[in-house]
Scaffold this motif. Structure first.
Motif, mmCIF file in Angstrom:
data_model
loop_
_atom_site.group_PDB
_atom_site.id
_atom_site.type_symbol
_atom_site.label_atom_id
_atom_site.label_comp_id
_atom_site.label_asym_id
_atom_site.label_seq_id
_atom_site.Cartn_x
_atom_site.Cartn_y
_atom_site.Cartn_z
ATOM 1 N N LYS B 117 0.833 -1.209 0.000
ATOM 2 C CA LYS B 117 0.000 0.000 0.000
ATOM 3 C C LYS B 117 0.868 1.260 0.000
ATOM 4 O O LYS B 117 0.494 2.289 -0.574
ATOM 5 C CB LYS B 117 -0.882 -0.046 1.255
ATOM 6 C CG LYS B 117 -1.915 1.017 1.369
ATOM 7 C CD LYS B 117 -2.867 0.680 2.525
ATOM 8 C CE LYS B 117 -3.208 1.881 3.362
ATOM 9 N NZ LYS B 117 -2.330 2.161 4.504
ATOM 10 N N GLY B 118 2.037 1.169 0.638
ATOM 11 C CA GLY B 118 2.956 2.309 0.690
ATOM 12 C C GLY B 118 3.424 2.764 -0.680
ATOM 13 O O GLY B 118 3.752 3.934 -0.885
ATOM 14 N N GLN B 119 3.451 1.834 -1.623
ATOM 15 C CA GLN B 119 3.855 2.186 -2.984
ATOM 16 C C GLN B 119 2.840 3.134 -3.622
ATOM 17 O O GLN B 119 3.200 4.087 -4.295
ATOM 18 C CB GLN B 119 3.981 0.910 -3.841
ATOM 19 C CG GLN B 119 5.111 0.007 -3.398
ATOM 20 C CD GLN B 119 6.462 0.600 -3.740
ATOM 21 O OE1 GLN B 119 6.716 0.991 -4.856
ATOM 22 N NE2 GLN B 119 7.324 0.699 -2.747
ATOM 23 N N GLU B 121 0.792 5.062 -1.921
ATOM 24 C CA GLU B 121 0.829 6.336 -1.189
ATOM 25 C C GLU B 121 1.978 7.211 -1.658
ATOM 26 O O GLU B 121 1.804 8.403 -1.906
ATOM 27 C CB GLU B 121 0.940 6.069 0.315
ATOM 28 C CG GLU B 121 -0.310 5.444 0.895
ATOM 29 C CD GLU B 121 -0.292 5.389 2.408
ATOM 30 O OE1 GLU B 121 0.787 5.523 3.005
ATOM 31 O OE2 GLU B 121 -1.374 5.200 2.990
ATOM 32 N N ALA B 122 3.176 6.589 -1.783
ATOM 33 C CA ALA B 122 4.345 7.362 -2.213
ATOM 34 C C ALA B 122 4.097 7.947 -3.596
ATOM 35 O O ALA B 122 4.389 9.115 -3.860
ATOM 36 C CB ALA B 122 5.577 6.481 -2.210
ATOM 37 N N ALA B 123 3.545 7.134 -4.483
ATOM 38 C CA ALA B 123 3.319 7.590 -5.851
ATOM 39 C C ALA B 123 2.271 8.701 -5.905
ATOM 40 O O ALA B 123 2.459 9.710 -6.590
ATOM 41 C CB ALA B 123 2.897 6.413 -6.728
ATOM 42 N N PHE B 124 1.184 8.531 -5.155
ATOM 43 C CA PHE B 124 0.145 9.570 -5.144
ATOM 44 C C PHE B 124 0.691 10.881 -4.594
ATOM 45 O O PHE B 124 0.383 11.953 -5.089
ATOM 46 C CB PHE B 124 -1.073 9.127 -4.319
ATOM 47 C CG PHE B 124 -1.958 8.148 -5.032
ATOM 48 C CD1 PHE B 124 -2.313 8.348 -6.363
ATOM 49 C CD2 PHE B 124 -2.451 7.036 -4.381
ATOM 50 C CE1 PHE B 124 -3.132 7.450 -7.037
ATOM 51 C CE2 PHE B 124 -3.271 6.123 -5.034
ATOM 52 C CZ PHE B 124 -3.610 6.328 -6.368
ATOM 53 N N CYS B 125 1.520 10.777 -3.544
ATOM 54 C CA CYS B 125 2.089 12.001 -2.954
ATOM 55 C C CYS B 125 2.962 12.742 -3.966
ATOM 56 O O CYS B 125 3.039 13.964 -3.946
ATOM 57 C CB CYS B 125 2.929 11.665 -1.730
ATOM 58 S SG CYS B 125 1.944 11.234 -0.302
ATOM 59 N N LEU B 126 3.643 11.981 -4.820
ATOM 60 C CA LEU B 126 4.493 12.631 -5.816
ATOM 61 C C LEU B 126 3.660 13.287 -6.913
ATOM 62 O O LEU B 126 4.095 14.259 -7.529
ATOM 63 C CB LEU B 126 5.444 11.613 -6.443
ATOM 64 C CG LEU B 126 6.599 11.142 -5.548
ATOM 65 C CD1 LEU B 126 7.255 9.903 -6.131
ATOM 66 C CD2 LEU B 126 7.627 12.249 -5.372
ATOM 67 N N GLY B 127 2.479 12.751 -7.152
ATOM 68 C CA GLY B 127 1.623 13.348 -8.167
ATOM 69 C C GLY B 127 1.212 12.401 -9.295
ATOM 70 O O GLY B 127 0.631 12.832 -10.282
ATOM 71 N N TYR B 128 1.528 11.134 -9.135
ATOM 72 C CA TYR B 128 1.052 10.163 -10.125
ATOM 73 C C TYR B 128 -0.471 10.110 -10.058
ATOM 74 O O TYR B 128 -1.042 10.218 -8.969
ATOM 75 C CB TYR B 128 1.556 8.760 -9.776
ATOM 76 C CG TYR B 128 2.998 8.457 -10.155
ATOM 77 C CD1 TYR B 128 3.297 7.750 -11.311
ATOM 78 C CD2 TYR B 128 4.050 8.850 -9.345
ATOM 79 C CE1 TYR B 128 4.604 7.444 -11.648
ATOM 80 C CE2 TYR B 128 5.358 8.556 -9.673
ATOM 81 C CZ TYR B 128 5.644 7.855 -10.831
ATOM 82 O OH TYR B 128 6.929 7.560 -11.153
ATOM 83 N N GLN B 132 -1.402 6.106 -13.932
ATOM 84 C CA GLN B 132 0.071 6.074 -13.948
ATOM 85 C C GLN B 132 0.629 5.187 -12.833
ATOM 86 O O GLN B 132 1.613 4.475 -13.032
ATOM 87 C CB GLN B 132 0.634 7.489 -13.802
ATOM 88 C CG GLN B 132 0.373 8.370 -15.020
ATOM 89 C CD GLN B 132 0.619 9.842 -14.715
ATOM 90 O OE1 GLN B 132 0.506 10.287 -13.574
ATOM 91 N NE2 GLN B 132 0.952 10.608 -15.747
ATOM 92 N N HIS B 136 2.997 2.290 -14.066
ATOM 93 C CA HIS B 136 4.439 2.457 -13.826
ATOM 94 C C HIS B 136 4.924 1.849 -12.523
ATOM 95 O O HIS B 136 6.094 1.497 -12.403
ATOM 96 C CB HIS B 136 4.806 3.955 -13.825
ATOM 97 C CG HIS B 136 4.580 4.627 -15.140
ATOM 98 N ND1 HIS B 136 5.401 4.439 -16.231
ATOM 99 C CD2 HIS B 136 3.608 5.468 -15.544
ATOM 100 C CE1 HIS B 136 4.947 5.149 -17.243
ATOM 101 N NE2 HIS B 136 3.854 5.788 -16.864
ATOM 102 N N ILE B 137 4.055 1.781 -11.546
ATOM 103 C CA ILE B 137 4.512 1.349 -10.219
ATOM 104 C C ILE B 137 3.995 -0.048 -9.866
ATOM 105 O O ILE B 137 4.766 -0.923 -9.470
ATOM 106 C CB ILE B 137 4.066 2.364 -9.131
ATOM 107 C CG1 ILE B 137 4.508 3.791 -9.515
ATOM 108 C CG2 ILE B 137 4.599 1.968 -7.761
ATOM 109 C CD1 ILE B 137 6.001 3.981 -9.688
ATOM 110 N N GLN B 141 5.852 -4.344 -10.519
ATOM 111 C CA GLN B 141 6.123 -5.095 -9.294
ATOM 112 C C GLN B 141 5.282 -6.366 -9.234
ATOM 113 O O GLN B 141 5.742 -7.417 -8.792
ATOM 114 C CB GLN B 141 5.857 -4.216 -8.070
ATOM 115 C CG GLN B 141 6.827 -3.050 -7.999
ATOM 116 C CD GLN B 141 6.652 -2.220 -6.734
ATOM 117 O OE1 GLN B 141 6.617 -2.731 -5.639
ATOM 118 N NE2 GLN B 141 6.541 -0.919 -6.902
#
Lengths: 239, 220
Positions: B117-119, B121-128, B132, B136-137, B141
């Motif tokens: 789930k952290g993947q 969250e990290a991606a959404f925080c960056l703006g994906y 996307q 991409h993420i 995986q």
């Protein structure tokens, strides 16, 4: 000057458990805040409300005049560093930074890699550019995560216990990186248990308990405070 | 008892042709099954109207809970009732790929849901955005997680092609049975057929291992 972050009477519950209870707060540009408090006080939930990773039940959060309605509403403007790093394991160190720049900002590949290389340099990871996150130490991974968050040129950086999963020795590297950021006048909010971090660069300390701000002031005022709850908490983590 | 394989020599060209048919059906079915499984697995992982999820769920459950042999019979002998007449090889490929596709889609779905789930969250925080993040993420995986299991299905698929002999396709098992009928030497012929299957599936297993090793350089 308008505050950069305005939190207006937010509350949040998980089921019947109230995690945040009517919190209000204003943070000015360039302020450095440490959020401390016992486990379960709502510290993480609180900073996750600031970038929309958690939705508030009541009240509102505004960042640079922009209402935070979801994580996408302020994505990029509010950088987030997680306890578990959350690096992208399938990208090399440099691509952890370059790939989001290309995908989100449509930056051409050479430019994105140049920018990523600069950021790696700034967190002293230039020699690790081609390595995958799993081959980096915890401290290196967290520094990479910080560089990645910075790549979007955020106005604010949120740190959710950035050194809690690291050995003290590795925590120190991350600590230095955050300190360098603090000197660059970035607005920082930091959930942490490490009082040396709080003492060294947080100008303002929030003490959360039971989902409410119990103390809001300087570190010196905190340590001088006579309230038994604060005393008891400090005795445990800052003897 | 004495074993004598020399009588098989005249049949070698026939066996080679049969092996080619087996391999062709196996490879085509696997590629199609892969496409089906990725499509169904991805769709079932997303937020879709319940009716789409429901229909895909019905497909998966029907193909997982009935024998492959019955599915093949239905596709080849049953569908002409509705005016759909297929050649035996087409029916075989459709049957095998739909059957394995159902199983493999669950592998794909499980792999997608096992991405941390952290993947997100990290991606959404960056703006994906949602799309996307997925492309991409999450998918790369999930691919790594699913690959070994999916590749196992490839070897299983090649062995399962022996079932399509019931559709009178001149693949290994059927040709073997024909040679047996003519020579009445079951031991030699079936051991030979078994060996050919073994060589094919083991080669595929080695190929899979190579793909896993070369294709993915990162570790979680």
């Amino acid at each position: 000057m308008d505050p950069l972050i305005r939190v207006d009477r937010i509350s949040k519950s998980y089921g019947s458990h109230m995690v945040l209870n009517d919190i209000s707060l204003e943070v000015r540009q360039g302020e450095i805040l440490a959020v401390i408090g016992p486990s379960g006080a709502g510290k993480s939930t609180f900073i996750r409300c600031l970038n929309g990773l958690e939705q508030v039940d009541r009240g509102s959060v505004t960042v640079a005049g922009q209402p935070v309605t979801s994580v996408t509403s302020v994505a990029g403007r509010v950088g987030m560093v997680f306890q578990q790093f959350n690096l992208f394991p399938h990208y090399t160190a440099i691509d952890n930074i370059a790939a989001p720049l290309r995908t989100i900002k449509n930056m051409p590949r050479p430019q994105a890699r140049d920018r990523a290389a600069e950021l790696l340099e700034s967190v002293k990871l230039a020699d690790k550019a081609g390595q995958y996150p799993s081959t980096l130490s915890g401290g290196q991974q967290q520094r990479l995560a910080i560089a990645r968050a910075l790549s979007m040129s955020p106005d604010i950086m949120l740190f959710d216990e950035p050194t809690s999963s690291l050995d003290p020795e590795l925590a120190h590297e991350v600590f230095d990186t955050i300190q360098a950021l603090a000197r660059s006048h970035m607005t920082l909010l930091l959930v942490t248990h490490q009082m040396n971090m709080v003492k060294n660069f947080a100008a303002r300390v929030l003490f959360l308990e039971n989902g409410a701000i119990f103390f809001d002031g300087t570190f010196d005022a905190l340590t001088a405070d006579a309230d038994p709850r604060i005393r008891q908490f400090l005795k445990k983590i800052y003897p | 008892m004495s074993l004598d394989f020399s009588f098989l020599i005249p049949y070698l060209p026939q066996l080679a042709a049969a092996a080619r048919v087996t391999l062709t059906i196996g490879v085509f079915s696997f590629v199609l099954a892969l496409a089906v499984s990725v499509l169904v697995g991805v769709l079932r992982s997303g937020r879709l109207p319940w009716i789409v999820n429901f229909l895909l769920g019905i497909y998966v459950e029907i193909f997982r809970n009935t024998p492959l042999l019955i599915q093949l019979f239905f596709i080849y002998y049953g569908l002409p009732t509705f005016g759909i007449v297929l050649t035996p090889v087409t029916a075989a490929v459709i049957g095998l790929s739909l059957n394995s596709g159902a199983y493999m889609s669950e592998v794909v779905r499980a792999a997608i849901s096992s991405v941390n789930k952290g993947q997100y969250e990290a991606a959404f925080c960056l703006g994906y955005n949602r799309y996307q993040v997925f492309l991409h993420i999450v998918l790369p995986q999930a691919f790594r997680i699913a690959l070994p299991t999916l590749m196992n299905y490839f070897t299983t698929m090649i062995k399962e092609t022996s079932l399509v002999s019931v559709l009178s396709i001149a693949e290994l098992t059927r040709v073997g049975s024909q040679i047996y009928a003519r020579t009445l030497s079951p031991f030699e012929i079936y051991i030979t057929i078994g060996a050919v299957y073994f060589v094919m599936t083991y080669s595929v297993a080695l190929l899979c291992r190579w793909v896993e090793k070369k294709g993915i350089k990162w570790t979680p």
